[in-house]
Design a protein around this motif. Structure first.
Motif, PDB file in Angstrom:
ATOM      1  N   CYS A   1      -2.132  -3.581 -12.325  1.00 10.67           N
ATOM      2  CA  CYS A   1      -2.286  -3.739 -10.881  1.00 10.67           C
ATOM      3  C   CYS A   1      -3.716  -2.796 -10.511  1.00 10.67           C
ATOM      4  O   CYS A   1      -3.993  -1.733 -10.981  1.00 10.67           O
ATOM      5  CB  CYS A   1      -1.271  -2.053 -10.313  1.00 10.67           C
TER       6      CYS A   1
ATOM      7  N   VAL B   1      -4.628  -1.524  -7.951  1.00 13.13           N
ATOM      8  CA  VAL B   1      -4.786  -0.704  -7.142  1.00 13.13           C
ATOM      9  C   VAL B   1      -3.835   0.825  -7.500  1.00 13.13           C
ATOM     10  O   VAL B   1      -3.453   1.633  -7.477  1.00 13.13           O
ATOM     11  CB  VAL B   1      -3.927  -1.087  -5.612  1.00 13.13           C
ATOM     12  N   CYS B   2      -2.876  -0.059  -8.631  1.00 10.39           N
ATOM     13  CA  CYS B   2      -1.627   1.762  -8.504  1.00 10.39           C
ATOM     14  C   CYS B   2      -1.510   1.631 -10.074  1.00 10.39           C
ATOM     15  O   CYS B   2      -0.536   3.051 -10.406  1.00 10.39           O
ATOM     16  CB  CYS B   2      -0.361   1.989  -7.586  1.00 10.39           C
TER      17      CYS B   2
ATOM     18  N   CYS C   1      -0.120  -5.612  -8.039  1.00 12.71           N
ATOM     19  CA  CYS C   1       1.393  -5.490  -8.803  1.00 12.71           C
ATOM     20  C   CYS C   1       2.432  -6.201  -8.283  1.00 12.71           C
ATOM     21  O   CYS C   1       2.899  -7.315  -8.322  1.00 12.71           O
ATOM     22  CB  CYS C   1       2.103  -3.869  -9.286  1.00 12.71           C
TER      23      CYS C   1
ATOM     24  N   CYS D   1       1.446  -2.903  -2.345  1.00  8.19           N
ATOM     25  CA  CYS D   1       0.557  -2.691  -2.499  1.00  8.19           C
ATOM     26  C   CYS D   1      -0.659  -3.628  -2.954  1.00  8.19           C
ATOM     27  O   CYS D   1      -1.697  -2.859  -2.168  1.00  8.19           O
ATOM     28  CB  CYS D   1       0.915  -2.878  -4.513  1.00  8.19           C
TER      29      CYS D   1
ATOM     30  N   CYS E   1       4.689   1.094  -4.135  1.00  7.31           N
ATOM     31  CA  CYS E   1       5.728  -0.144  -3.613  1.00  7.31           C
ATOM     32  C   CYS E   1       7.094  -0.333  -3.609  1.00  7.31           C
ATOM     33  O   CYS E   1       7.625  -1.225  -3.407  1.00  7.31           O
ATOM     34  CB  CYS E   1       6.037  -0.973  -5.700  1.00  7.31           C
TER      35      CYS E   1
HETATM   36 ZN   LIG Z   1       0.653  -1.682  -7.825  1.00 10.91          ZN
END
Ligand SMILES: [Zn+2]
Length: 165
Positions: free
Chosen positions: A35, A37-38, A60, A64, A128
């Protein structure tokens, strides 16, 4: 122990060991994509795709990806959510979402929650969670909701909820 029994036992143990090694390899394999982002692994059924100036980036899960959009106003030109039923991308704005169902796709493979000596959970906040999954139609979302709980929301409802977290 007779020789025959010994060999049967040895074979059985060998088979168990072989299966364990294969299983271990499978679960320890790093996900192919992470992902943006995370940095968690992407799960095919819940990937959320963002079009930003640098190109297309995958998050993901819808939650997110929506976090990213809220934190970077104007950066996301277009977004697609994966329809959990077919695994195909659908326009995020026209999708329906189930929030808070009992399957937590993003975190199901992460390490167990660590607990403080007092028993307090470390996972107070997770980007999430509550889980958010997308469907092409409202009807499919409702079927999922009946099986897994949670609530059905449209795109703006999902964005509102992510904003409040
Ligand atoms: Zn994520």
């Amino acid at each position: 122990m007779k020789a025959k029994e010994f060999w049967i036992t040895a074979l059985a143990l060998g088979a168990i060991a072989a299966v364990s090694v294969v299983a271990y390899r499978y679960v320890s394999q790093p996900p192919r994509d992470l992902c943006r982002v995370c940095a968690r692994g992407l799960h095919p059924g819940v990937t959320y795709r963002l079009e930003v100036s640098a190109g297309k980036e995958d998050a993901c899960c819808p939650r997110c990806g929506m976090h990213y959009a809220i934190q970077h106003p104007g950066a996301v030109k277009k977004a697609w959510a994966t329809d959990l039923t077919t695994g195909e991308f659908v326009a995020a704005q026209s999708a329906y979402y189930v929030e808070g169902g009992d399957v937590e796709y993003c975190t199901m493979h992460s390490s167990p929650v660590e607990r403080q000596p007092q028993g307090a959970s470390m996972r107070d906040y997770d980007r999430c969670l509550p889980s958010l999954v997308a469907f092409h139609t409202k009807q499919e979302a409702e079927v999922y909701q009946q099986q897994h709980g949670g609530r059905v929301v449209d795109f703006s409802g999902a964005m509102e909820s992510v904003k409040e977290q």
